[in-house]
Every structure is written in C-alpha cells, then in structure tokens.
Design an enzyme around this catalytic site. Structure first.
Site, PDB file in Angstrom:
ATOM      1  N   ASP A  51      -0.545  -6.282  12.454  1.00  0.00           N
ATOM      2  CA  ASP A  51      -1.719  -7.056  12.809  1.00  0.00           C
ATOM      3  C   ASP A  51      -1.404  -7.859  14.068  1.00  0.00           C
ATOM      4  OD1 ASP A  51      -3.827  -8.791  13.015  1.00  0.00           O
ATOM      5  OD2 ASP A  51      -3.688  -9.560  10.979  1.00  0.00           O
ATOM      6  N   ARG A 106       5.031 -15.687  10.954  1.00  0.00           N
ATOM      7  CA  ARG A 106       4.303 -15.879  12.206  1.00  0.00           C
ATOM      8  C   ARG A 106       4.980 -17.015  12.968  1.00  0.00           C
ATOM      9  NH1 ARG A 106      -1.985 -15.534   9.934  1.00  0.00           N
ATOM     10  NH2 ARG A 106      -1.792 -13.445   9.001  1.00  0.00           N
ATOM     11  N   GLN A 108      -0.192 -13.877   1.306  1.00  0.00           N
ATOM     12  CA  GLN A 108      -1.584 -13.517   1.060  1.00  0.00           C
ATOM     13  C   GLN A 108      -1.683 -12.467  -0.044  1.00  0.00           C
ATOM     14  OE1 GLN A 108      -3.576 -13.863   5.551  1.00  0.00           O
ATOM     15  NE2 GLN A 108      -3.240 -11.875   4.640  1.00  0.00           N
ATOM     16  N   ASP A 142     -15.333 -15.400   7.234  1.00  0.00           N
ATOM     17  CA  ASP A 142     -14.361 -16.252   6.550  1.00  0.00           C
ATOM     18  C   ASP A 142     -15.027 -16.974   5.375  1.00  0.00           C
ATOM     19  OD1 ASP A 142     -12.498 -15.583   8.450  1.00  0.00           O
ATOM     20  OD2 ASP A 142     -12.656 -17.477   9.561  1.00  0.00           O
ATOM     21  N   GLU A 174     -10.243 -22.857   5.141  1.00  0.00           N
ATOM     22  CA  GLU A 174     -10.378 -21.403   5.061  1.00  0.00           C
ATOM     23  C   GLU A 174      -9.484 -20.834   3.960  1.00  0.00           C
ATOM     24  OE1 GLU A 174      -9.014 -17.483   7.535  1.00  0.00           O
ATOM     25  OE2 GLU A 174      -9.669 -19.209   8.723  1.00  0.00           O
ATOM     26  N   SER A 216     -10.087 -14.463   5.082  1.00  0.00           N
ATOM     27  CA  SER A 216     -10.717 -13.764   6.201  1.00  0.00           C
ATOM     28  C   SER A 216     -10.861 -12.314   5.769  1.00  0.00           C
ATOM     29  CB  SER A 216      -9.855 -13.873   7.461  1.00  0.00           C
ATOM     30  OG  SER A 216     -10.463 -13.194   8.537  1.00  0.00           O
TER      31      SER A 216
END
Length: 348
Positions: A60, A114, A129, A249, A262, A265
C-alpha cells in the site's frame, strides 16, 4: 527521606496489575468485535504477510510519499523486501488465489510499520488492523452496497460497545443507533469556510457517527478532502448520489479526545477503468507494468470491496483511553513516556 522497599514493590505491583487488567480488556474487545465482523460480513480468517517483495506493486503506497521499511534478502540474491503499510492490494490477489466467490470474503490480523508516521495520541509507527476483502459482482460496484456494508460494520461496533458496557459497567456505551452518511462534497458545501479536519469534527460531533464518502478526488474547491492512493479505492467513479467516489471513512465522535475519530477506511476497489483513470490523475501510469496493476488491467483479478479497521483505534474508543500507547506496544521517546506517566496515562 528513606524509601521503604516494600512500598516501592507495592506501587510497582499495583501498576503492573493495572496494565494486566488493560491487556485483558483489550483482548475482550478484539475477540468480541472480530467474531461479530466475521459473522456479519461472511469473512474467513486467513494468514497474511508481514513483508512483500519490492517492485511488485503489492504494498500500500498510502499517500505515495511514505517510505516503507526495506531490506535485502540474502537467499533471494539480495532482492529487496518491504514491510507492509497495509494489505489493500495483497488481499485482492489472495481472493483470486483462494478462488473466492461473490459474497465471500477474507479477514486477516494485519501488523504493519509506517516509520514516517507523525507521533500523536492516535498515531504511532506500529499499525494493527483487521484487514478484510470481499468478492463482489460487477453490477455491485455502487454506493448502495457500500452503505449496506458500512451499516453491518457499524452494527458490529455497537454490539461490541454494548458487550464492553456489560462486562465493565463503568464504561458507558455512547454510539448513536444510526450512522449518518454524507459525501465529502456535501460536507464542503455545508461548511465551506472550515478546513477538512474542522469539517470532520463539526459533522461528527453533531451526529456522533458518520460515514464520509468520496475521499481522494478533488472537490469543487479544487482540493481533495484527504489523500488516497490511485490503485485500490475507487474515488473517481460517479455514484448514485450525484457525486464521485465509492469509498470512505467511518468516523465517530470521541469525547475523551474531543474530536472526530477514524475507525475504518474502506471502499469499493478500482476496476481497470477506474485504475487507469486514477493513475492518469496522479501521474503514475508507469505503475501499470507492476505485477498487481498488470493483473488488474488484464482482467485477472476479481471485483472486490474491502478496508481496514484499526484494532488499536477500536480498543481506544471502546475502553475510553486517551493515548494509543495505552492499547498497543510501540516505540516512544523516554521523556514523552515520563510526561504521559505523570499525567496518569500508562503506556504498555
């Protein structure tokens, strides 16, 4: 002043038990939600990679500027691998390999890094996730299916929240009965003088839970509400509401942080037409030669929809925590950890 060693042990022991209780609660939230998610979306749990080979197009790209963790593999003649940012594209290939049928889907426990992520109370360099993906028919690439799926995920969230309240009565359920749908363009027209983040805060505080759709393409003011990669979510196709975008979202109002929060997504994924169009918009047509993009452009991948639901985010919200470090183990600056500790925030 002399310090009593027994008192030091007692305080340390109490802190340890508090952290242990938090770990138990985290497990309860995760187990409850993922079981409900699997049932409501007809998902089969599968294994997933921590790393993929560089140059395949499978990782991604997020907004296209974040650097993945990269390293050479000795046994593969120094070919480079990258730690995943998410599994948005890998899952679609996996649907094909598993010969999944329309209406069937997969879910996996994704762990990612990340390193370019900015530290905030809701961000760290570690990302966890529930990454899910489902096969759909071509005629299901529409806003109606997207909304129907959002409602199912929201029901799973509300179910989990009620279970948490039942087990921990001091934590009250606060999600509204329904989630409100609004496009990014409609939100811009509603609050034209606010920034994107201010618009999210205002609408989410008003309704409690919002699905904001059509994120990634330029709005009428010439600016996208937020960044999205060109090659997984479809943010350019016209939808039944008269706007563009088949993604969005899930946002909820977080009274602890006093802001929109959030949790997920997600979206209908690009077909080959949308992929080609979005790569042109983002000036990255050279990606068409990569493995993933070539497969999609040559009709070798199923139509799909999917998304990521933040595990730490869900736990933060359900357990009413102030900092993501309270529900996940990551790397933090020592002085920041000490400051948080003085504020009564216990980092795992």
């Amino acid at each position: 002043m002399r310090i009593n060693p027994r008192m030091v042990f007692h305080l340390t022991h109490m802190e340890g038990r508090k952290l242990l209780n938090t770990e138990v609660a985290i497990s309860f939230v995760k187990d409850t939600f993922v079981q409900e998610l699997k049932k409501t979306l007809n998902l089969i749990p599968i294994s997933s990679p921590l790393v993929v080979l560089d140059g395949t197009g499978l990782n991604d790209d997020l907004n296209g500027i974040e650097r993945p963790v990269s390293f050479p593999i000795k046994s593969l003649n120094e070919k480079r691998a990258v730690v995943v940012h998410s599994l948005a594209k890998w899952k679609r290939v996996r649907l094909k390999e598993l010969e999944m049928l329309p209406g069937e889907g997969i879910v996996t426990d994704m762990k990612a890094l990340r390193p370019d992520e900015d530290y905030t109370p809701i961000h760290s360099i570690y990302v966890d996730q529930w990454d899910w993906e489902k096969v759909i028919d071509k005629d299901q690439r529409n806003l109606a299916l997207l909304k129907e799926t959002v409602l199912k995920i929201y029901d799973a969230l509300r179910f989990t929240e009620r279970q948490v309240e039942s087990k921990y009565p001091q934590i009250k359920a606060i999600l509204p009965e329904t989630i409100t749908f609004i496009s990014a363009e409609e939100l811009l027209q509603k609050y034209p003088n606010l920034s994107a983040k201010e618009r999210e805060n205002t609408i989410t505080k008003e309704y409690g839970a919002v699905f904001l759709y059509g994120i990634g393409g330029a709005l009428s003011n010439g600016v996208a509400h937020d960044g999205r990669a060109a090659d997984y979510d479809d943010w350019s196709t016209a939808n039944e509401a008269g706007h563009k975008g088949l993604n969005g979202d899930i946002l909820v109002w977080n009274p602890i942080l006093n802001s929109a929060f959030e949790l997920s997504s997600m979206g209908i994924r690009v077909d080959k037409k949308a992929l080609a169009h979005q790569m042109e918009i983002r000036n990255c047509t050279e990606k068409s030669k990569l493995t993933f993009h070539s497969m999609l452009l040559n009709d070798q991948l199923p139509e799909s929809m999917g998304g990521g639901i933040g595990q730490s985010r869900v736990c933060m919200f359900m357990l009413k925590k102030q900092h993501i470090g309270e529900v996940q183990v990551s790397i933090w600056e020592e002085d920041k950890k000490e400051t948080l500790r003085q504020e009564g925030i216990d980092i795992l």
